[in-house]
Every structure is written in C-alpha cells, then in structure tokens.
Write a protein that holds these residues in place. Structure first.
Motif, PDB file in Angstrom:
ATOM      1  N   THR A  98       0.830  -1.213   0.000  1.00  0.00           N
ATOM      2  CA  THR A  98       0.000   0.000   0.000  1.00  0.00           C
ATOM      3  C   THR A  98       0.864   1.263   0.000  1.00  0.00           C
ATOM      4  OG1 THR A  98      -1.378  -1.267   1.537  1.00  0.00           O
ATOM      5  CG2 THR A  98      -2.007   1.018   1.142  1.00  0.00           C
ATOM      6  N   THR A 121       0.559   2.742   6.559  1.00  0.00           N
ATOM      7  CA  THR A 121       0.481   1.611   5.627  1.00  0.00           C
ATOM      8  C   THR A 121       1.453   0.537   6.113  1.00  0.00           C
ATOM      9  OG1 THR A 121       2.133   2.685   4.221  1.00  0.00           O
ATOM     10  CG2 THR A 121      -0.174   3.015   3.618  1.00  0.00           C
ATOM     11  N   ALA A 138      -4.398   2.608   5.532  1.00  0.00           N
ATOM     12  CA  ALA A 138      -4.839   1.787   4.401  1.00  0.00           C
ATOM     13  C   ALA A 138      -3.997   0.522   4.338  1.00  0.00           C
ATOM     14  CB  ALA A 138      -4.715   2.572   3.090  1.00  0.00           C
ATOM     15  N   GLY A 139      -4.590  -0.514   3.719  1.00  0.00           N
ATOM     16  CA  GLY A 139      -3.895  -1.792   3.580  1.00  0.00           C
ATOM     17  C   GLY A 139      -4.380  -2.779   4.636  1.00  0.00           C
ATOM     18  N   CYS A 153      -5.233  -2.781  -1.157  1.00  0.00           N
ATOM     19  CA  CYS A 153      -3.955  -2.127  -0.825  1.00  0.00           C
ATOM     20  C   CYS A 153      -3.535  -1.207  -1.974  1.00  0.00           C
ATOM     21  CB  CYS A 153      -2.851  -3.173  -0.620  1.00  0.00           C
ATOM     22  SG  CYS A 153      -3.013  -4.128   0.895  1.00  0.00           S
ATOM     23  N   GLY A 187      -3.874   2.855  -1.722  1.00  0.00           N
ATOM     24  CA  GLY A 187      -2.600   3.574  -1.795  1.00  0.00           C
ATOM     25  C   GLY A 187      -2.672   4.657  -2.864  1.00  0.00           C
TER      26      GLY A 187
END
Ligand SMILES: Cc1cc2nc3c(=O)[nH]c(=O)nc-3n(C[C@H](O)[C@H](O)[C@H](O)COP(=O)(O)OP(=O)(O)OC[C@H]3O[C@@H](n4cnc5c(N)ncnc54)[C@H](O)[C@@H]3O)c2cc1C
Length: 476
Positions: free
Chosen positions: A20, A201, A439-440, A462, A466
């Motif tokens: 990500t 991430t 995120a991820g 991911c 990203g």
C-alpha cells in the motif's frame, strides 16, 4: 528532516513501504507532493515478498481483450454474496470501482502476468466471472512494477526513502491534529519528522503472536506472514485516538500440515481438500473423534466455517492402507513414497496397526474414533452417508491406519483500524483524527473481506487505497 518550520514539513509521510505504501508514496509524488517514505525493514516491498499476490478486478482492459464481460457492479454484488454481507460495504465499493484502473496501470507498467489470467480458479470461494489475476513470480511480480515506479520519483527528489527506520510514535498537537512522526533508525538513533498528512500503511500483525491472540482471540499457528507484520500501526492509531474493529469476523483457512515445534510453526505441506480437483476418500476427524463436515462439501467457505467451531482449529485426515494405495496422494506435490517415508517421523503424520492405537497416538478419544469409522463404513455399505457426502468409494478397515494432522489458522490480520470513506482514522465517536490516514492490511480482513476469504480482496484494496490516498492528499 526534523524540525517544525513549514519548509521542513513533508506533504505526506508514509509509514511502511509495502503493498500500500509504495503506490501511496508514488502517486503523491507524481502529483508534485514531497513525500517521506519510512520503512522498518532494510528492504522495501513488505508482504509482497511472501504473498501469492492474487488480485481481483472487474472491467479491466485484459478482460475486454479476452471477451470477458464484467463490471464493478457485478464484482460488488459477488463480494457481498461471498462475504454474506459482512464485508465493509463502503470499502468494498471503493475497491471494486477503482480496481480496474489500478490493475490496468500495473499492466501498462509491464506487469508479468500468468497466461491463464484473468482466471476463475481460486483457493477460495470462486467468483462467477474470470476476474482473478496473478504474476509469474506472485507478489514479487507486483513489487517488480511498484519499486521502479517509486524509484523514478525518488530520483526526481520527490520521495525520500528511509529504510531500516521504524516509526515509533505520532506527533499530535493539543487539538489532536497529527502532524508528524517519531523515528528510530537501525542504530537506535531517535529523530522526528513533521508532515501535513501521515499515512499508516504498516501492514498487519500476523507475525506477532501476542498481538494476534490479544486482538482476535486465536493463537497464531502458522509462521507464514511477513516478519515485519508486527502491528506497529495499530498501536500508533489507537494512541492517537483511533479504535479497532472486526474481531468477530475471524475466519480460519481449512488447514495446513505444520512442522513439529512450538507455535507459530513452519509449513510442512498442504493437503488437497478441494473436492473439485481431488474427491475425498478419507474422513476428517476432530479432537472429539467426530466428523464435522461432509468431506466433499463443494463450498470452501462452508468447510472453513465448519472448522471455526472445532477445538484448536484442528482435525485429522484419517484413512486406511487400501485408501492410501488406491487414492491419489492427498498432499500437494508429494508422492505416495514420500508420504510413506514421513509417517511416524513427525507429529503431523501418524501410522498405527489398529484404529485404537492410532486414536491413542493422536490423542483423540478411542471409543469415538471407532464409532465414527464404524458409522462411516456403514454409510459406505448402504450408499448413504450420515453427513450427506456423495463420494465414498471405500470403507476404512484395512490396517495399517493413517492420520495426517491439519491445522487451521490465518495468515492475515482480521482486526483493523476503523476508517471512514476517505480512509481517515476515526475516533470511537465517529469523528476523524485530522492528518491521520490508514490503508492496507492495517484495516483488517474483517473490513476488507468480511467473515470470508474473498479472492484478491486484500492485495487489491492495498493498491487501490494507496493510489487514492496519493491522489487525495496532494492536490494539483
Ligand atoms: C503468504 C501470504 C499470501 C497471501 N496471498 C494473498 C493473495 O493471493 N491475495 C490477496 O489479496 N492477499 C494475499 N495475502 C495478503 C496480502 O498480501 C497482504 O494483506 C498485503 O500484501 C499487505 O499489504 P500492506 O501494504 O498492508 O502491508 P505490507 O505489504 O506488509 O507493508 C507494510 C510495510 O510496513 C513496514 N512497517 C511495519 N511497521 C513499521 C513501522 N513501525 N515503521 C516503518 N515501517 C513499518 C513493514 O516492514 C512493511 O514493509 C497474502 C498474505 C500472505 C502472508
């Protein structure tokens, strides 16, 4: 790098240069942002070094070239169906409606894809449309695209990469705005960096047995995730005021054959429990000596959920000598000879002259095993199995008898940091923590897949998230 003046401030600080973080940093830099990319390991790439890297995307150019009709709407409908509505609908929508763009971008940059893709094949519940993709070198094929793209931006001076450096804290002002990170390098030197936006991430916690047990209430059985998946970002998000969710959505794989030794153990092999490629001759017996699922149950999701209720997520594949000699070898890529040599050399492969001794050896109640096998054999004779199994070509009655131990478990993190539709980390009151994004895998499979394994719906979000964050955080 350290200091608080505006000129020292990064536009985006990305914590973790993996699946990500690489697209997040690259996209932000392509839009002219100044990006600090911090990575705990000495090398970048994160879980892509070990992941199968299978992705799902609908409406891709490759599908169109191969005449496959598909759409994000259909993809969304299917992820909802496979997860029985337990996937986070906002995150699922965000993923599937941006997946084709992300995948086409990989292809434009020379993704080394396997010829059979897009494919319908899957180790998980299948999609109805061929929308599954993976590279010749699995996760590393994705990294082979992401790394050069990031390095181009680094060469232009838009990304500064710090490897061997861990983010250990977040800087937060009195109003709760996150405006930087605290760092420790490989020599133990501490510093800080100021940034307008901090993006977590840093992946999951599936290499951290203590956190794994604490967060999802299950033991970490298999040592198979990326070693830096230690859950650092979870602590950072919670310390900044965020919260975690998804514990109730834990799901186990249907099992692996593990090596001897303490948990988490290494993988010795994998049994073919997929009736679509090998119909079962054997029975599956739990710690109570009972069968718990029809062995030829066509849905892998149903088999996985049946295993969830079994003690220690463990069962034994039990069979006799006639089955051993007649049935195709049950362990992927192992010959019958290799199996024969392995019995009684390790905990997971056991052989005994009688069912009684086998039961004692594997620590399962003897009476129960005898009864279970007798019931199964009676079903074979009558042509009617008690659990409704339709493939039962032979009874289990010719010594020696065999048992192969299967251990369920998970390679990814179920629990995740709560975010909103902009991927801002949320407080329990529903407000967003200004300046902090996640995120991820840190969002957890519970949000990204729900209470199911939905093919390709870890790697794809991911990449998508990203890229979206990179776009969102740096305005042209
Ligand atoms: C064996 C295996 C097979 C899989 N197969 C599939 C599959 O086929 N399809 C699918 O969809 N999913 C699959 N998954 C899951 C998927 O690969 C992962 O969920 C995903 O790659 C995680 O990406 P990420 O960016 O969240 O984390 P990562 O790619 O792990 O990146 C996180 C990075 O952050 C770094 N980091 C951690 N803490 C810090 C810190 N404090 N400071 C700085 N850096 C830090 C780490 O070193 C790492 O480089 C698989 C997982 C495994 C383990």
């Amino acid at each position: 790098m350290s200091g608080n003046s505006k000129s020292d401030q990064w536009d985006v600080i990305v914590v973790g240069a993996g699946t990500t973080g690489l697209p997040a940093a690259t996209t932000a830099a392509e839009r002219g942002g100044r990006v600090l990319l911090v990575e705990a390991a000495e090398k970048i790439g994160g879980t892509l070094h070990v992941s199968s890297g299978q992705m799902s995307a609908a409406g891709t150019r490759l599908q169109a070239e191969k005449g496959i009709e598909d759409s994000p709407e259909k993809h969304l409908e299917e992820v909802m169906k496979i997860s029985r509505g337990t996937i986070d609908p906002v995150l699922a929508r965000l993923t599937v409606f941006n997946a084709a763009d992300a995948f086409d971008w990989l292809m434009d940059r020379g993704f080394d894809i396997q010829d059979q893709c897009p494919s319908i094949e899957s180790a998980h519940e299948r999609y109805e449309v061929a929308r599954y993709y993976w590279g010749n070198d699995f996760g590393k094929s994705i990294l082979a695209v992401l790394e050069p793209a990031m390095r181009e931006q680094e060469a232009l001076g838009r990304i500064k990469v710090l490897t061997g450096t861990r983010v250990t804290g977040l800087l937060q002002d009195l109003q709760g705005v996150v405006n930087g990170v605290e760092l420790v390098d490989a020599q133990g030197r501490e510093s800080s960096a100021a940034g307008k936006n901090v993006v977590l991430t840093s992946g999951g916690y599936a290499s951290n047995p203590v956190m794994f047990r604490r967060l999802c209430g299950r033991r970490l059985y298999l040592n198979g995730a990326y070693e830096f998946a230690q859950g650092d970002g979870y602590d950072l998000a919670v310390a900044a005021g965020g919260y975690l969710r998804g514990r109730e959505k834990y799901l186990s794989n249907f099992g692996w054959i593990l090596e001897d030794g303490p948990f988490p153990k290494g993988m010795l092999g994998r049994a073919n429990t997929y009736p679509e490629t090998r119909l079962p001759w054997e029975i599956y017996v739990n710690a109570h000596g009972k069968r718990f699922v029809r062995e030829d149950e066509p849905s892998v999701d149903v088999r996985e959920h049946a295993l969830l209720d079994q003690p220690e997520l463990r069962y034994w594949i039990v069979f006799d000598d006639a089955i051993f000699r007649q049935a195709p070898p049950i362990v992927f890529d192992w010959s019958r000879e290799q199996m024969a040599e392995t019995f009684n050399t390790c905990e997971a492969f056991r052989r005994a002259d009688s069912l009684e001794s086998l039961a004692v050896d594997i620590g399962v109640p003897c009476e129960a095993v005898l009864e279970t096998v007798a019931d199964f054999n009676a079903g074979v004779a009558k042509g009617r199995d008690a659990l409704g199994r339709s493939h039962s070509p032979a009874p289990i009655d010719k010594p020696p008898f065999y048992a192969i131990r299967q251990q369920g478990g998970s390679l990814s993190s179920t629990v995740g940091v709560a975010v909103n539709e902009k991927l801002q980390v949320m407080r329990p009151d529903g407000g967003a923590i200004p300046g902090l994004y996640a995120a991820g895998e840190i969002l957890g499979s519970g949000q990204l897949q729900g209470n199911a394994f939905v093919g390709g719906m870890m790697v794809m979000p991911c990449l998508v998230f990203g890229r979206l964050l990179g776009q969102q955080l740096v305005e042209f």
